[in-house]
Design a protein around this motif. Structure first.
Motif, short mmCIF file in Angstrom:
data_model
loop_
_atom_site.label_atom_id
_atom_site.label_comp_id
_atom_site.label_asym_id
_atom_site.label_seq_id
_atom_site.Cartn_x
_atom_site.Cartn_y
_atom_site.Cartn_z
N UNK A 30 0.81 -1.22 0.00
CA UNK A 30 0.00 0.00 0.00
C UNK A 30 0.84 1.26 0.00
N UNK A 31 1.66 1.37 1.03
CA UNK A 31 2.33 2.67 1.21
C UNK A 31 3.83 2.61 1.01
N UNK A 32 4.37 1.43 0.77
CA UNK A 32 5.80 1.31 0.52
C UNK A 32 6.59 1.08 1.78
N UNK A 33 7.65 0.30 1.64
CA UNK A 33 8.47 -0.04 2.80
C UNK A 33 9.10 1.21 3.41
N UNK A 34 9.55 2.13 2.58
CA UNK A 34 10.21 3.33 3.10
C UNK A 34 9.28 4.15 3.99
N UNK A 35 8.11 4.47 3.47
CA UNK A 35 7.18 5.31 4.22
C UNK A 35 6.73 4.60 5.49
N UNK A 65 6.48 12.69 6.57
CA UNK A 65 7.77 13.35 6.71
C UNK A 65 8.91 12.64 5.98
N UNK A 66 8.73 11.36 5.72
CA UNK A 66 9.82 10.67 5.02
C UNK A 66 10.09 11.33 3.68
N UNK A 67 9.05 11.87 3.06
CA UNK A 67 9.25 12.50 1.77
C UNK A 67 10.01 13.81 1.90
N UNK A 68 9.78 14.48 2.99
CA UNK A 68 10.49 15.74 3.25
C UNK A 68 11.99 15.46 3.33
N UNK A 113 19.37 8.03 6.97
CA UNK A 113 18.29 7.20 6.42
C UNK A 113 18.70 5.73 6.44
N UNK A 114 19.95 5.48 6.17
CA UNK A 114 20.44 4.11 6.18
C UNK A 114 20.29 3.48 7.57
N UNK A 115 20.52 4.28 8.60
CA UNK A 115 20.36 3.76 9.96
C UNK A 115 18.91 3.37 10.25
N UNK A 116 17.98 3.99 9.54
CA UNK A 116 16.57 3.67 9.73
C UNK A 116 16.09 2.61 8.74
N UNK A 117 16.98 2.16 7.87
CA UNK A 117 16.59 1.17 6.88
C UNK A 117 15.71 1.76 5.79
N UNK A 118 15.86 3.05 5.58
CA UNK A 118 15.05 3.74 4.57
C UNK A 118 15.99 4.18 3.44
#
Length: 546
Positions: free
Chosen positions: A387-392, A421-424, A535-540
Motif C-alpha cells: 500500500x504505502x511502501x516499505x520506506x514510508x 515526513x519521510x518524503x520531506x 536514512x540508512x540507519x533507519x533502513x530507509x
RNA sequence: GCCUCUGUAGCUCAGUGGAUAGAGCGUCUGCCUCCGGAGCAGAAGGCCGAAGGUUCGAUUCCUUUCAGGGGCACCA
C-alpha cells in the motif's frame, strides 16, 4: 570544529585549571554543549559553570570567568561570553565551523559512527511472531524499530546479533495443522483454530507438494502436513521481512531447544543454582526471589515443560553464546513477562540490570480494533508494504518512541503519503544530490575549499545541525531510541532547504564560478552524506531523484 | 486489586533540570524569467492533565491524584 571537539576543549581547559590550582573540582567525563535556541546566545553554549561552580565553592559567574580566560585562547573559538547566571555562550570562527563540511565529506559513509558502545556484545531478539500466520501490523513496529536499533548500535561500535525466536513447539502447532487440514477438507475451523484466508493458501501450497495428504485421515496426515505448512509459513514470514529490509542474523527454533535436550539441561542447571523447588508434582522456579510477583512452573505435573521453561533454556543459550547484553523487544501485551525474564537471568547467575534488558513497545491500534490472527481480521505487513511502501512505513514507525501509543488508520496512511515526513527528508536528499550534479555540470568542483567563506547565517545553522549527527547517533544507541535519528533528519532537511533558498551552489545565470561556489559544494555534499547515512540507519532508502 | 505506558497547539506527535516550550498537518499572508516550489519566509494558535515536594531554577525528577491504553495462565 565539531561539538565533540569543543566539548573536549572545554574539558581540557578544566583539567588545566585544576592542574594550575585555580579550581578544586572533579572534572566530569564529558561536558555537554548545546545549540542555543537563539543565535544571540552564540553558536554553542554550556551550563558547566552552573553545575561545577557550587562543587568548587565558587560563584558560577566567577567559575565561568575563569573558563572564559582559558577558552578564549583555544584555536577556532572566536568568542566566549558569560550570560545570565553563568551560561557560557561560545562563538566559533567561521573557518573553524566551516571546516566541518570537509570533515564530513571525507568521512563519507563513516560519518556518524562513534565508539559509544564499543566492546558491547549484544543479542537483540525481536518480532518472533508465531509461525502460524503471516506477519501483521502488530509485528511491524518492532520489525522497523528493532532493525533500526540494531543498525544504530552497530554504528556506535557494538557487536550485535539480531535474532528471531520461532515458537514452533507446543500445542499451537497442532491447532495450526488441524486448521489447515480442516480447510483442505471443507470442514469448519477447529476449536481455537485459525480462520484466516491464508490458511486456505497454505492448504493449497501443502497439497501441491503432497497431494496424497488429501486422501489421508487427520491422524495420518497431520505430521507431514504440519511440517509443510510450517515451512511454507516461515518462508512467507522471512520473505516479508526481507521486503521490509529486515534481515535477521539468526532464526532460533524453540523446538530445537526441546529436541536437543536444552530445556531439560536448563532445568538441571537452574536446580544447581538452587532456585528450583518441587510442589504438587510440578517443578517450579523461585522467581519471586528476584522481583517476580509469583513463582513460575517449569515442568507441569504431567511432565510437560512449559513455555517458560523454553524461555529459560533460550536465555541460557544466549548466555552460553557469549552475549553480555540480551535485549528483548516485546509488545505491551507481554509486559507481564519483564519480571520473570529478568528473574531467569538472575537465577542463572547474571545481573538482571546489566545483562538483560526488556523493552516494551506500545501496541499499534488500527481503527480502534485489536488485531488477531485468530479473529481473522488481520492487516498483513505485506499488504501495508504494498500500500504505502516499505520506506514510508518504516519511517513512520521509526519516528515515534516505542512507548508512545500510535493509532494507524491504513486508509489515512495511504492517503497521506505525500504528507509523510519521510518524503520531506528523502526530497532533501534527492534535491541536494541533484544540486551537486548540476553544479558540477557548470564547472563547480570540490578541488578547492575555503571554509571562511561560509558566512551566511543559514550556513552557520546548517553546519551546526550537521555537526550533531555523531552525538545524535550515540544518544540514539544508548537510549535505544532510533526515533531521534528521524527527528534529527527532519531538522537537517529543514536546515538544508533554508540554506538552499538563501544561497547558491551554482552561480546565477552565466555568472562566474567563484571560490564560494566550490566551497558550498562541499557543504551541499556533506548534507547529502548525512541524510544518506541517517536514512540508512533507519533502513530507509536515500533516493537520488524522486 | 496489583503492574505498566500515555496525558504538551484545532489534529497527529516531538522535546529539555535552565535563557522566548517545538515540528508536521490544518488556517491565514507573501515568494517560481535562473541550481528540483515535493520548497522557502512569515502570522495565528499553549494553565506542558491536576495538586504537593526537591532545586538558585521543574513541562522535565519524586509523591499523590484524575483520565485513557495495555497486562496480570501448570496457553503458546
Amino acid at each position: 570544529m565539531t561539538p565533540e571537539e569543543l566539548s573536549a576543549a572545554i574539558s581540557a581547559c578544566l583539567s588545566q585549571a585544576v592542574a594550575a590550582g585555580e579550581i578544586a573540582v572533579e572534572v566530569p567525563d564529558t561536558v555537554r554543549v548545546e545549540r542555543p535556541k537563539s543565535r544571540e546566545h552564540g553558536d554553542w553554549s554550556t551550563n558547566i559553570a552552573l553545575q561545577l561552580g557550587k562543587k568548587a565553592s565558587m560563584a558560577p559567574r566567577d567559575f565561568a570567568a575563569m573558563l572564559v580566560r582559558r577558552l578564549s585562547e583555544v584555536e577556532g573559538i572566536g568568542g566566549v561570553e558569560i550570560a545570565g547566571p553563568g551560561f557560557l555562550n561560545i562563538t566559533l570562527d567561521t573557518a573553524a565551523a566551516g571546516e566541518l563540511a570537509r570533515t564530513i565529506v571525507e568521512a563519507g559513509d563513516h560519518f556518524g559512527h562513534n565508539q559509544a558502545l564499543t566492546g558491547h556484545v549484544v543479542n537483540m531478539e525481536f518480532v518472533s511472531a508465531n509461525p502460524t500466520g503471516p506477519l501483521h501490523i502488530g509485528h511491524t513496529r518492532w520489525a522497523a524499530l528493532g532493525d533500526a536499533i540494531a543498525r544504530v548500535l552497530r554504528a556506535s561500535g557494538a557487536q550485535v546479533t539480531s535474532e528471531y525466536y520461532i515458537n514452533d513447539a507446543g500445542n499451537q502447532m497442532n491447532v495450526f495443522a488441524r486448521s489447515v487440514y480442516n480447510r483442505m477438507h471443507g470442514l469448519p475451523v477447529p476449536e481455537g483454530g485459525y480462520p484466516g484466508e491464508y490458511i486456505k493458501e497454505l492448504a493449497d501450497i501443502v497439497l501441491a507438494q503432497a497431494p496424497e495428504l488429501a486422501e489421508q485421515d487427520e491422524e495420518t496426515a497431520l505430521p507431514k502436513l504440519r511440517e509443510l505448512a510450517y515451512t511454507a509459513q516461515l518462508a512467507d514470514i522471512k520473505s516479508t521481512l526481507a521486503d521490509f529490509g529486515v534481515n535477521f542474523d539468526v532464526f532460533f527454533s524453540e523446538s530445537a531447544l526441546h529436541d536437543g535436550g536444552a530445556v531439560a539441561d536448563a532445568v538441571a542447571r537452574l536446580r544447581e543454582q538452587g532456585h528450583i523447588f518441587d510442589l504438587e508434582g510440578a517443578v517450579w522456579l523461585r522467581t519471586t526471589d528476584f522481583g517476580d510477583d509469583k513463582d513460575r512452573v517449569l515442568i507441569r505435573a504431567n511432565g510437560e515443560p512449559t513455555y517458560f521453561a523454553a524461555d529459560a533454556a533460550y536465555y541460557l543459550s544466549k548466555k552460553d553464546r557469549g552475549f553480555s547484553e540480551k535485549i528483548y523487544l516485546l509488545g505491551a501485551d507481554h509486559h507481564g513477562y519483564v519480571n520473570r525474564l529478568k528473574a531467569i537471568a538472575a537465577c542463572a547467575g547474571d545481573d538482571k540490570e546489566a545483562n538483560i534488558e526488556v523493552l516494551i513497545g506500545q501496541l499499534i491500534s488500527v481503527n480502534g480494533a485489536k488485531l488477531s490472527k485468530r479473529a481473522g481480521n488481520i492487516i498483513e505487513l505485506r499488504d501495508l508494504i504494498n500500500w504505502i511502501g516499505a520506506d514510508a512505513l518504516r519511517y513512520s514507525l521509526a519516528r515515534y518512541p516505542a512507548d508512545s501509543p500510535i493509532a494507524l488508520d491504513p486508509e489515512q496512511l495511504k492517503k497521506n503519503t505525500n504528507d509523510n515526513p519521510v518524503f520531506y527528508v528523502q526530497y532533501a536528499h534527492a534535491r541536494s544530490f541533484g544540486a551537486s550534479a548540476n553544479a558540477q555540470a557548470k564547472g563547480v568542483t570540490r578541488e578547492s575549499f575555503d571554509a571562511s567563506l561560509l558566512t551566511d547565517p543559514s550556513e552557520n545553522e546548517l553546519l551546526a545541525v550537521l555537526g550533531q549527527f555523531p552525538s545524535v547517533v550515540a544518544g540514539a544507541a544508548q537510549s535505544r531510541e532510533p526515533h531521534r535519528i528521524a527527528r534529527y533528519l527532519e531538522q537537517v532537511a529543514g536546515a538544508y532547504h533554508s540554506w538552499y533558498a538563501a544561497t547558491r551552489v551554482t552561480p546565477l545565470g552565466d555568472g562566474p564560478v567563484e571560490e564560494v561556489h566550490h566551497t558550498r559544494l562541499w557543504l551541499n555534499d556533506a548534507t547529502t552524506q548525512v541524510l544518506a547515512n541517517g536514512l540508512s540507519l533507519l533502513g530507509v532508502s536515500a533516493p537520488e531523484r524522486m
